[in-house]
Design an enzyme around this catalytic site. Structure first.
Site, PDB file in Angstrom:
ATOM      1  CG  ASP A  34     -53.820  24.757  58.467  1.00  0.00           C
ATOM      2  OD1 ASP A  34     -54.679  25.197  57.729  1.00  0.00           O
ATOM      3  OD2 ASP A  34     -53.408  23.465  58.430  1.00  0.00           O
ATOM      4  CE1 TYR A  39     -53.164  17.732  59.646  1.00  0.00           C
ATOM      5  CE2 TYR A  39     -53.050  19.538  60.495  1.00  0.00           C
ATOM      6  CZ  TYR A  39     -53.080  18.736  59.376  1.00  0.00           C
ATOM      7  OH  TYR A  39     -52.998  19.523  58.045  1.00  0.00           O
ATOM      8  CE  LYS A  64     -55.970  21.853  56.673  1.00  0.00           C
ATOM      9  NZ  LYS A  64     -55.304  21.629  58.047  1.00  0.00           N
ATOM     10  CG  HIS A  97     -57.971  17.174  56.042  1.00  0.00           C
ATOM     11  ND1 HIS A  97     -57.559  16.991  57.151  1.00  0.00           N
ATOM     12  CD2 HIS A  97     -56.832  17.458  55.030  1.00  0.00           C
ATOM     13  CE1 HIS A  97     -56.168  17.086  57.323  1.00  0.00           C
ATOM     14  NE2 HIS A  97     -55.820  17.470  55.721  1.00  0.00           N
TER      15      HIS A  97
END
Length: 267
Positions: A34, A39, A64, A97
């Site tokens: 994931d 990120y 996401k 997200h």
């Protein structure tokens, strides 16, 4: 469609740290990774996938779309950029997200755009993350919303999120639980420690077993192979009904992921 359980969360992991984490997890048997645009580690995740030598068809990769990419062609553009960074032709699951803060972008627009990305082959499945009960219903009713498979939300012993979890499951959505270890706080809880001793396990394993018992897919983050292995083993840990009830009683609504743009949470 079943999401592999557990998955490996990569939030806050960057560069060599995320490469080592993903490579270790895949070697141990994880198949669900994931990540997210936010990120800033998709390129490193992609490098780890290559280094692992595991065939693409064996992997389940989630990414996401951040809320600054919901308007116009932003959803498709974001996913195309994610695929380029990951070095993949498609992801297995693409999520929104967070819902658009203040409904600045109409939900019907970005859910339809997400489904368009699915129809274009950029992702095999679509879903949402951090959506409330009302927002889940709105998303399911939007064009393309019927193809959604999951709502990824915060779930751990101190935030059971019961109403939302049960609503999603009634509506046919798998719940993916992030931060299942409450960023390590489960390790210090006396109840979890006591139950862990009875099973020759760790409080983290007990917490994961409790979340999984709710038919939730967990995505704990870990950089240490020993912890990753323990997380895998937790999938087979079965507690007594009394133990599950003791953990149920730990719920205190302690929400960790609560940015200022978050929606109005369900009670």
């Amino acid at each position: 469609m079943r999401l592999p359980n557990p998955g490996l969360g990569t939030f806050r992991l960057k560069d060599e740290a995320v490469i080592e984490s993903v490579c270790s997890a895949l070697e141990l048997g994880y198949r669900h990774i994931d990540t997210a645009t936010l990120y800033d580690n998709e390129q490193a995740v992609g490098r780890a996938i290559v280094q692992s030598g595991i065939g693409r068809a064996e992997l389940f990769v989630t990414t996401k779309v951040w809320f600054d990419s919901l308007a116009g062609e932003g959803v498709v553009d974001s996913l195309q950029a994610s695929l380029e960074r990951l070095g993949l032709d498609y992801v297995d699951l693409a999520l929104i997200h967070w819902p658009s803060p203040g409904d600045e972008v109409p939900m019907a627009h970005y859910i339809a755009a997400l489904n368009d990305a699915r129809e274009r082959g950029l992702t095999r499945h679509i879903g949402i993350s951090n959506f409330t009960i009302a927002q889940v219903d709105e998303a399911l009713a939007a064009p393309g919303g019927e193809h959604m498979v999951t709502n990824q939300i915060e779930v751990h012993p101190f935030l059971a999120n019961r109403a939302l979890v049960e609503h999603c499951q009634r509506r046919g959505l798998t719940v993916t639980g992030y931060m299942p270890l409450a960023v390590g706080k489960v390790m210090d809880d006396p109840v979890l420690q006591d139950i862990a001793r009875a099973h020759q396990a760790t409080p983290a394993q007990v917490a994961l077993a409790w979340v999984v018992s709710k038919n939730i897919v967990v995505i704990p983050s870990s950089t240490k192979p020993a912890h990753q292995k323990a997380n895998l083993q937790a999938m087979d840990l079965v507690l007594s009904e009394q133990e599950y009830q003791r953990i149920d009683a730990l719920d205190r609504g302690e929400r960790i992921a609560n940015p200022d743009f978050a929606p109005q949470w369900d009670a």
